[in-house]
Motif scaffolding. Sequence first.
Motif, mmCIF file in Angstrom:
data_model
loop_
_atom_site.group_PDB
_atom_site.id
_atom_site.type_symbol
_atom_site.label_atom_id
_atom_site.label_comp_id
_atom_site.label_asym_id
_atom_site.label_seq_id
_atom_site.Cartn_x
_atom_site.Cartn_y
_atom_site.Cartn_z
ATOM 1 N N VAL A 10 30.621 -34.071 -0.473
ATOM 2 C CA VAL A 10 31.712 -34.933 -0.023
ATOM 3 C C VAL A 10 31.530 -35.294 1.447
ATOM 4 N N ALA A 11 31.209 -34.292 2.261
ATOM 5 C CA ALA A 11 31.084 -34.505 3.705
ATOM 6 C C ALA A 11 29.981 -35.499 4.044
ATOM 7 N N PHE A 41 30.011 -42.190 -18.053
ATOM 8 C CA PHE A 41 28.832 -41.373 -18.335
ATOM 9 C C PHE A 41 28.505 -40.352 -17.242
ATOM 10 N N LYS A 42 29.402 -40.162 -16.280
ATOM 11 C CA LYS A 42 29.143 -39.238 -15.176
ATOM 12 C C LYS A 42 28.789 -37.835 -15.678
ATOM 13 N N VAL A 95 30.925 -48.508 -3.574
ATOM 14 C CA VAL A 95 30.313 -47.489 -4.437
ATOM 15 C C VAL A 95 30.402 -46.104 -3.792
ATOM 16 N N ILE A 96 30.026 -46.006 -2.521
ATOM 17 C CA ILE A 96 30.091 -44.713 -1.833
ATOM 18 C C ILE A 96 31.542 -44.268 -1.688
ATOM 19 N N ILE A 100 35.734 -40.477 -3.251
ATOM 20 C CA ILE A 100 37.080 -40.213 -3.780
ATOM 21 C C ILE A 100 37.013 -39.272 -4.976
ATOM 22 N N LEU A 101 36.086 -39.554 -5.893
ATOM 23 C CA LEU A 101 35.942 -38.707 -7.085
ATOM 24 C C LEU A 101 35.534 -37.288 -6.711
ATOM 25 N N LEU A 102 34.601 -37.165 -5.756
ATOM 26 C CA LEU A 102 34.176 -35.838 -5.314
ATOM 27 C C LEU A 102 35.314 -35.102 -4.610
ATOM 28 N N THR A 103 36.116 -35.833 -3.850
ATOM 29 C CA THR A 103 37.244 -35.219 -3.145
ATOM 30 C C THR A 103 38.271 -34.675 -4.134
#
Length: 265
Positions: free
Chosen positions: A45-46, A103-104, A195-196, A201-204
């Motif tokens: 995330v960082a 598909f993640k 995209v990033i 956001i998803l990782l957070t």
Amino acid sequence: METFQIVILALIQGLTEFLPISSSAHLILPSEVLGWQDQGLAFDVAVHFGSLLAVVSYFRKDIWVLIRDGLGGFTDKQFTDEGRLAWLIVLATIPVGLIGLVFKGFIETHLRSAGVIAATTIGFGILLWWADAKGRRVESLAQLNWKKALLIGLSQVLALIPGTSRSGITMTAGLMLGMKREAAARFSFLMSIPVIALSAILLTIELLALESVPWNDLLLGTVLSCISAYLCIHFFLQFISRIGMAPFAIYRLVLGVILIWMVWG
């Protein structure tokens, strides 16, 4: 992680996020060569946030114009080149956003092997060289239409496969469609912002489930990733018209062979 590991991994992420050489291929090297453990979700995330800060900071003036003209076109009933480009970026982002969400889980489970990364590093490196050598390289961003933007967006879906390189495959697609090197690179970098941001956001959201977070380590990773990514974008755009994509394609071939040797040698 030790401070030395944080520095190395943050610099790797920052430098490889925007170069057409695959960040995932490089992040596997410390674990394979040095035996380092996975850096973990919080660190991911960082460094992603650091890369996002870098590209937003570098293109801050462009982003402001894109937003202003993109929204202003509805009131003026006429879009400028920048306003049209803003919506082409949105269009190009839709495919990877939808397919990535669906598909993640499958990709993380089945496609993160060293063999896959080695194969995609080599295969898409060859394709990058071919596109640069055979592409017409005559069209600017102002000449980009919705069909070509969508095709570049669809190519970005392939970057979900580790080792492909998001910037590499989108620049490859742009070159194959006749874009100039700098135009293909600039469109690729601007496409990276949503995209990033979506990835961060998803990782957070996943990170919120963790009980303890090493904030000092994350801050260091963010700063180093941001600085290295900013410098990478600046110098890449300065020199890409002169040096071309061949050095990066050759580098990918060498890296892919090293990965194969490490895994099966």
